[in-house]
Design a protein around this motif. Sequence first.
Motif, PDB file in Angstrom:
ATOM      1  N   ALA A 100       3.873   9.276  -8.189  1.00 45.34           N
ATOM      2  CA  ALA A 100       5.216   8.920  -8.677  1.00 45.34           C
ATOM      3  C   ALA A 100       5.611   7.524  -8.213  1.00 45.34           C
ATOM      4  CB  ALA A 100       6.228   9.951  -8.198  1.00 45.34           C
ATOM      5  N   ALA A 101       5.334   7.209  -6.943  1.00 42.58           N
ATOM      6  CA  ALA A 101       5.648   5.872  -6.422  1.00 42.58           C
ATOM      7  C   ALA A 101       4.825   4.810  -7.125  1.00 42.58           C
ATOM      8  CB  ALA A 101       5.394   5.845  -4.915  1.00 42.58           C
TER       9      ALA A 101
ATOM     10  N   LEU B 211       5.280   4.625   2.993  1.00 45.82           N
ATOM     11  CA  LEU B 211       5.151   6.056   2.751  1.00 45.82           C
ATOM     12  C   LEU B 211       5.573   6.323   1.309  1.00 45.82           C
ATOM     13  CD1 LEU B 211       6.638   7.402   6.079  1.00 45.82           C
ATOM     14  CD2 LEU B 211       4.291   7.750   5.293  1.00 45.82           C
ATOM     15  N   ALA B 212       4.632   6.790   0.511  1.00 46.25           N
ATOM     16  CA  ALA B 212       4.916   6.974  -0.910  1.00 46.25           C
ATOM     17  C   ALA B 212       6.058   7.944  -1.133  1.00 46.25           C
ATOM     18  CB  ALA B 212       3.655   7.462  -1.624  1.00 46.25           C
TER      19      ALA B 212
ATOM     20  N   ILE C 286       0.854  -1.187   0.000  1.00 39.56           N
ATOM     21  CA  ILE C 286       0.000   0.000   0.000  1.00 39.56           C
ATOM     22  C   ILE C 286       0.891   1.238   0.000  1.00 39.56           C
ATOM     23  CG2 ILE C 286      -1.703   1.334   1.313  1.00 39.56           C
ATOM     24  CD1 ILE C 286      -2.852  -1.299   2.325  1.00 39.56           C
ATOM     25  N   LEU C 287       0.643   2.135  -0.959  1.00 44.50           N
ATOM     26  CA  LEU C 287       1.381   3.387  -1.078  1.00 44.50           C
ATOM     27  C   LEU C 287       0.450   4.542  -0.747  1.00 44.50           C
ATOM     28  CD1 LEU C 287       3.122   2.730  -4.527  1.00 44.50           C
ATOM     29  CD2 LEU C 287       4.129   2.424  -2.255  1.00 44.50           C
ATOM     30  N   ALA C 288       0.870   5.419   0.141  1.00 44.13           N
ATOM     31  CA  ALA C 288       0.021   6.542   0.519  1.00 44.13           C
ATOM     32  C   ALA C 288       0.824   7.555   1.317  1.00 44.13           C
ATOM     33  CB  ALA C 288      -1.182   6.053   1.335  1.00 44.13           C
ATOM     34  N   CYS C 289       0.195   8.712   1.547  1.00 36.93           N
ATOM     35  CA  CYS C 289       0.798   9.767   2.359  1.00 36.93           C
ATOM     36  C   CYS C 289      -0.244  10.272   3.366  1.00 36.93           C
ATOM     37  CB  CYS C 289       1.242  10.951   1.488  1.00 36.93           C
ATOM     38  SG  CYS C 289       2.504  10.557   0.260  1.00 36.93           S
ATOM     39  N   GLY C 290       0.226  10.763   4.495  1.00 34.96           N
ATOM     40  CA  GLY C 290      -0.645  11.432   5.449  1.00 34.96           C
ATOM     41  C   GLY C 290      -1.801  10.587   5.927  1.00 34.96           C
ATOM     42  N   THR C 291      -2.989  11.171   5.905  1.00 36.93           N
ATOM     43  CA  THR C 291      -4.191  10.474   6.355  1.00 36.93           C
ATOM     44  C   THR C 291      -4.406   9.178   5.586  1.00 36.93           C
ATOM     45  OG1 THR C 291      -5.367  12.401   7.240  1.00 36.93           O
ATOM     46  CG2 THR C 291      -6.716  10.642   6.332  1.00 36.93           C
TER      47      THR C 291
END
Length: 611
Positions: free
Chosen positions: A358-359, A327-328, A298-303
């Motif tokens: 980008a990730a 963390l992406a 799983i790629l994501a940022c923040g919330t």
Amino acid sequence: MCGIVGYVGDKESAPILVSGLKKLEYRGYDSAGVAVVGGNQLNVVRATGKLRNLENRVVQDLPKGTTGIGHTRWATHGRPSDENAHPHTYKNVAVVHNGIIENHLALKAELRARGHVFSSETDSEVFAHLISAEVERGVDLPDAVRTAIKQVKGTYGLVVVCSNDPGRIVCTKDASPMVLGLGQGQNFIASDVPALLEHTRDFVYMEEGDLAVVTAAKVDIFNREGKLVNRPTRRIDWTPMMAEKGGYKHFMHKEIHEQPRAIADTLRGRMLLTEGDVHFETWNLTQEQVQTFTKVTILACGTSWHSGVAGKHMIESLARLPVEVELASEFRYRDPIVEKSHLVIAISQSGETADTLAAFKEAKRLGAHTMAICNVIGSAMTREANLHVLTNAGPEIGVASTKAFTTQLVTLYLLAVKLGRMRGTLSVEGAQEHLTHLTQVPKMIEDVLKCEPQVKRVAREFMNAQDFLFLGRGPMHPVALEGALKLKEISYIHAEGYAGGEMKHGPIALIDEKMPVVVIAPKQPHIAYEKIIGNIEEVRARGGKVIAILDEDDNQADTLADHVIRIPAACALLAPVVATIPLQLLAYHVAEMRGNDVDQPRNLAKSVTVE
């Protein structure tokens, strides 16, 4: 998500419709259109993109007529295009529709067998065909609409005009908002109040199953049984900006309270309880493909990263697939191990988050199968993905995500059930049990929102604190992280979220009588309840102030906390959805009491489109 406007009176309807749709732009859309009845003819104008495209077409060739309907669409079935934009017509009938027709494929097949030809990819066009067929048999328009909705399984906010009946509009609703605006010699219909405030302040809110027959002279409303009923007229004194916020002071507050509806929209049409399965509109993975997956990343940022951490618990528990949450923003700057047997899931509210995108592209380049979980149809991430699933939260205006987070959690839970069924790790009966738990979540959140007065009292006591600590174990750990992030984002108070077991590995040094500690402690076996009680006792022993989020029937921990906020008891994997709500309210009220700009906190943007 979509906007509806209707008008019948003595003025040209097209400019009124376009003006009303502009007031609903904040809801989000990808196309728009109007249908005007004049001279016993239907005149339809539609356009993709911004409303100015529709407005330009209307100005160039004004469709004449004093009865009309308009719509802004956010695509669910069928890509954004002129053909898929509303209104949809068939012969002498035009419709606009919010909602989803779950049995549209079966209905389309039946209608095609009777000679009907469809001109769009949408489910909504089915209504135009069903109603037109009844009108051609000589059925009065209101009865034709009643017959049509009886054949449909799903949800609707539906508005209908017919060229044979130019002075009348029929509308009906089920699980989709609809208001009637009352005027002198003219009447209006809309999906939300802001569309009509320049024309009237007198509104009737339609109830579930209501059907209204609207003319310039009067409005008649019938209930589900077909009996004429009186619904109260309400005087709305909001400014247009207040109306967009539904009377709330801030968008964030409105969006917190929208979560029961947003989650219901996320679930609608996707839970197949009888089959013990999940239906995603764009799902294209075969069972063989799913069974070859060896890992989920799983790629994501923040919330969205916090929702991914909660999703890890869900997918590993139900589908028995190992999950890494990355963390992406860090993913591309090392040499990540990505293989063709990996499923990579990007999570983003906007679908435009630069680091995540980008990730995601890098993972796709390395050969992974890619999936996007997103709130915006047609976003860069949905276009990049092999498969995308929309959260259906509706537009989120406040910078600090609230309903986007909880709908991501619910979407991940649905995904976990889907993968579990396809991998054979979840039986039909097991899936049915999990889906049944999901159906209870909107009502649970409605119940949690009733604790707001108590949360406000806590906020008032600690609004001047310099630091907060949030603790949670197991699935509650990402809730602690999210609670701390919300407080930081909008109150500018330093806050940290920790796994409960990590408290003695550092943060315990910070605890004194000035430190409020929020402990998320629903009584679940997977959350190590006895251990989290130990955390509370450790905080108390050092003079810290404990704010405990507890199940409503927990009488053990309430004597140990300075403040207790009760939540309904949910199953372990869904408890994060319910437990998040009081933390959102706490952050909101602390920030509001400190006089901060809640919707636009300093230094932050809604969509982070730069790295």
